[in-house]
Write a protein that holds these residues in place. Sequence first.
Motif, PDB file in Angstrom:
ATOM      1  N   LEU A 419       0.825  -1.206   0.000  1.00 28.74           N
ATOM      2  CA  LEU A 419       0.000   0.000   0.000  1.00 28.74           C
ATOM      3  C   LEU A 419       0.860   1.257   0.000  1.00 28.74           C
ATOM      4  O   LEU A 419       0.501   2.267  -0.622  1.00 28.74           O
ATOM      5  CB  LEU A 419      -0.935  -0.011   1.204  1.00 28.74           C
ATOM      6  N   THR A 420       1.997   1.206   0.685  1.00 24.00           N
ATOM      7  CA  THR A 420       2.910   2.352   0.666  1.00 24.00           C
ATOM      8  C   THR A 420       3.462   2.580  -0.739  1.00 24.00           C
ATOM      9  O   THR A 420       3.528   3.716  -1.228  1.00 24.00           O
ATOM     10  CB  THR A 420       4.064   2.136   1.653  1.00 24.00           C
ATOM     11  N   ALA A 421       3.862   1.484  -1.399  1.00 22.85           N
ATOM     12  CA  ALA A 421       4.368   1.612  -2.766  1.00 22.85           C
ATOM     13  C   ALA A 421       3.293   2.165  -3.698  1.00 22.85           C
ATOM     14  O   ALA A 421       3.562   3.042  -4.539  1.00 22.85           O
ATOM     15  CB  ALA A 421       4.855   0.258  -3.269  1.00 22.85           C
ATOM     16  N   SER A 539      13.845   3.067  -1.982  1.00 20.47           N
ATOM     17  CA  SER A 539      13.505   1.684  -1.670  1.00 20.47           C
ATOM     18  C   SER A 539      12.231   1.624  -0.846  1.00 20.47           C
ATOM     19  O   SER A 539      12.016   2.448   0.042  1.00 20.47           O
ATOM     20  CB  SER A 539      14.653   1.018  -0.890  1.00 20.47           C
ATOM     21  N   THR A 540      11.395   0.626  -1.140  1.00 19.69           N
ATOM     22  CA  THR A 540      10.195   0.357  -0.349  1.00 19.69           C
ATOM     23  C   THR A 540      10.435  -0.756   0.650  1.00 19.69           C
ATOM     24  O   THR A 540       9.478  -1.286   1.229  1.00 19.69           O
ATOM     25  CB  THR A 540       9.031  -0.025  -1.275  1.00 19.69           C
ATOM     26  N   ALA A 607       8.687   9.213   2.295  1.00 19.86           N
ATOM     27  CA  ALA A 607       8.227   7.862   2.634  1.00 19.86           C
ATOM     28  C   ALA A 607       9.170   6.779   2.140  1.00 19.86           C
ATOM     29  O   ALA A 607       9.466   5.827   2.873  1.00 19.86           O
ATOM     30  CB  ALA A 607       6.832   7.631   2.063  1.00 19.86           C
ATOM     31  N   VAL A 608       9.672   6.883   0.909  1.00 19.46           N
ATOM     32  CA  VAL A 608      10.456   5.778   0.330  1.00 19.46           C
ATOM     33  C   VAL A 608      11.791   6.206  -0.245  1.00 19.46           C
ATOM     34  O   VAL A 608      12.540   5.371  -0.744  1.00 19.46           O
ATOM     35  CB  VAL A 608       9.641   5.053  -0.768  1.00 19.46           C
ATOM     36  N   GLY A 609      12.134   7.473  -0.200  1.00 20.02           N
ATOM     37  CA  GLY A 609      13.391   7.911  -0.774  1.00 20.02           C
ATOM     38  C   GLY A 609      13.236   8.452  -2.178  1.00 20.02           C
ATOM     39  O   GLY A 609      12.128   8.668  -2.668  1.00 20.02           O
ATOM     40  N   GLY A 664      13.735   2.158  -6.745  1.00 17.29           N
ATOM     41  CA  GLY A 664      14.090   3.269  -7.619  1.00 17.29           C
ATOM     42  C   GLY A 664      14.964   2.847  -8.780  1.00 17.29           C
ATOM     43  O   GLY A 664      14.810   3.330  -9.906  1.00 17.29           O
ATOM     44  N   ILE A 665      15.894   1.916  -8.526  1.00 15.90           N
ATOM     45  CA  ILE A 665      16.760   1.432  -9.595  1.00 15.90           C
ATOM     46  C   ILE A 665      15.967   0.587 -10.579  1.00 15.90           C
ATOM     47  O   ILE A 665      16.162   0.681 -11.799  1.00 15.90           O
ATOM     48  CB  ILE A 665      17.936   0.641  -8.998  1.00 15.90           C
TER      49      ILE A 665
END
Length: 686
Positions: A419-421, A539-540, A607-609, A664-665
């Motif tokens: 859900l965060t992603a 990153s998540t 939240a995730v960078g 992200g990568i």
Amino acid sequence: MKPALPARGARGWLPFAMLAGGLLLLAVLAFASLTQGLSHITVATAFDALIAPKDTPDHRVIHGVRLPRTAMAVLSGAALAVAGALMQSVTRNPLASETTLGINAGAFLVVAVGTVFWPGLLHQYAFLFAVAGGAGAALLVFGMGGGRKGTPIRIALSGMIVTLVLSSVTSALLLLFEQSTQGLFLWGSGSLNQNDWSGVRFAWPWVAGGLAAVLLAVRHLDLLSFGEETAQSLGHRVAGTRMFAMGAGIVLACVSVSIVGPIGFIGLLAPHIVKLSGMTRHAWLLPLSAIWGAVILLGADTIARGFTTSAVGELPAGAVTAFIGAPWIVWLALRVSKHAASSSGAESRASMQISLLAKRMPYPLLVLLFAALLILVSLAALMSGTLHLSAEQVLSTLLGHGKALHEKVLIDLRLPRLLTAASVGVALAASGSLMQSAVRNPLADPQIVGVSSGAGVGAMLLLIAFPALPAGWVPVGAFAGGLAAAAIVYAAAWRRGLSPTVLTLVGIAVAASGSALINILVVYAKLTLAPALAWLAGSTYARSWTELGQTLPFILALLPLAWWLGRRVDLLSFHDESATGLGLPVRRTRLLVALLAVLLASVAVAAVGAVGFIGLLAPHAARMLAGSNHRRTLLLSSLIGAVLLVGADWIGRIVLSPREIPSGIVVALIGAPYLVFLMFRSRAGK
């Protein structure tokens, strides 16, 4: 394209004053650099070592380490400065350099590939590896930016995007092959550390020969400033001169990269310092650029070594030059905007006209299709992991009828991460859609205009200044850094009426400055910030209900406002005069839309960078599928953004399980082919 500085004849004494002043300053800095480092050496000892060398520890350090390093700084600075001057002359673009054309990033990537797969071959032919990477990146940027007709903003954006894509691939290699690529991070930030004279012995013939070759062609290079048609009417072979000059610039830049790593902004700073005095003829421009390039790099290295400690180590010279060069890009952006003001509207309108699909599906069907795709990808992500679950087990557990172990894995670990992603993907896509409309350029996204790097700097500073704070405070620093970066960009562009050209170029400068600060902070913090480095990659990993609770309320509050601005955002796609005639307060609306985009991006980065490219890719895909209506594009791009980040998180978890690749990568690797296609498709003049 008009040059950033007007061509005018310099006074007779000024070239000699610049020459004498540069040589004097270079001599002073060269002597000062011999005294800097972990081992304290006095001025008297350094002078004695040069005049009457003896077999003492201090003299051996000077002759074996510090003198080669000083000579390498002079050679690299001269090579990079001449390369930048040549690239600016060939492209007639004041923003062209080895950094903005992606040459550094391309050379670094190919060297990293050689380090992993062909280390023996790389050891013998490092220069050829660097040339291949640098030339390939430059050709890609030049083609994506519109070729010889490319405008400064388009070339700069193309270079920025190519650099981000290539850097993401390099980061993936560094993460996947940690043992093989040890030491490449410091080299990739630009390190002048030399243990002997081998680097100098290799570099000086190439630098001296390259400079001599281009000095023999100064008359031909001068003719390029008249324009292609005028030069051809004078019997000049423009294509041959361009090819020779660009090839010489790439070779000179890659000679430096192959030995000391990618050091940025020297090729941008030095030629413009010389041009400030009015010297644009290449007979003076090239040698003076070489001298002042050596001065800048040697000064940056001396400053970096002044902060060297045994606990921290030394700062990379490339990070210092990037930090110095970023304000210079801001200044150049403001100057370029004066000449680009008359054509920015036409350019912006053309750039926003992205080709649509010949046969489009009905909009409701598109929404249902991507919603279904999101559900399928989410189900696959919930099923995958160290403990594999079937679809039936996932659904049963979500409905409250699963086993205790399954509930622990799904409810406590996988579901909040999923859900965060999804929510962050929605925020980044919506931010990119708003940002492209505000800046009126389809190549803009939060990462390119500096918000992501500003958020990274804020998070790093918070962790360094307050190491005892819990990890939950990291988003606060990221949020503050992203807002500060946006404030700098908009403050600099306010006097130009928030011109899209200025906003984008200043954003690139802020992004470069932020990246340099991050490199400096990473080296300063050493290994104590390993979790922060993973966060900065985007990153998540291990995201919980806490991160979701910090992110979701902001998104639910900001998205309706973005929807409500639909008609105003649509009007921003017109020329400013046309939008004003339709009753739209252009500057105020552009500022509101851009600030809303910054808020959404800061929430996501907190939240995730620094996950990039979603804000660039998702709005384009939505616009190609559904047209340019903002409200339709906002909803569709949000769904696409959620699919992209959830899918990237899933792929990153399963490809090398149990190891994980940062989301992200993965996004960058997935989106790179589409991005290259998009850039070629939307070139100016299409």
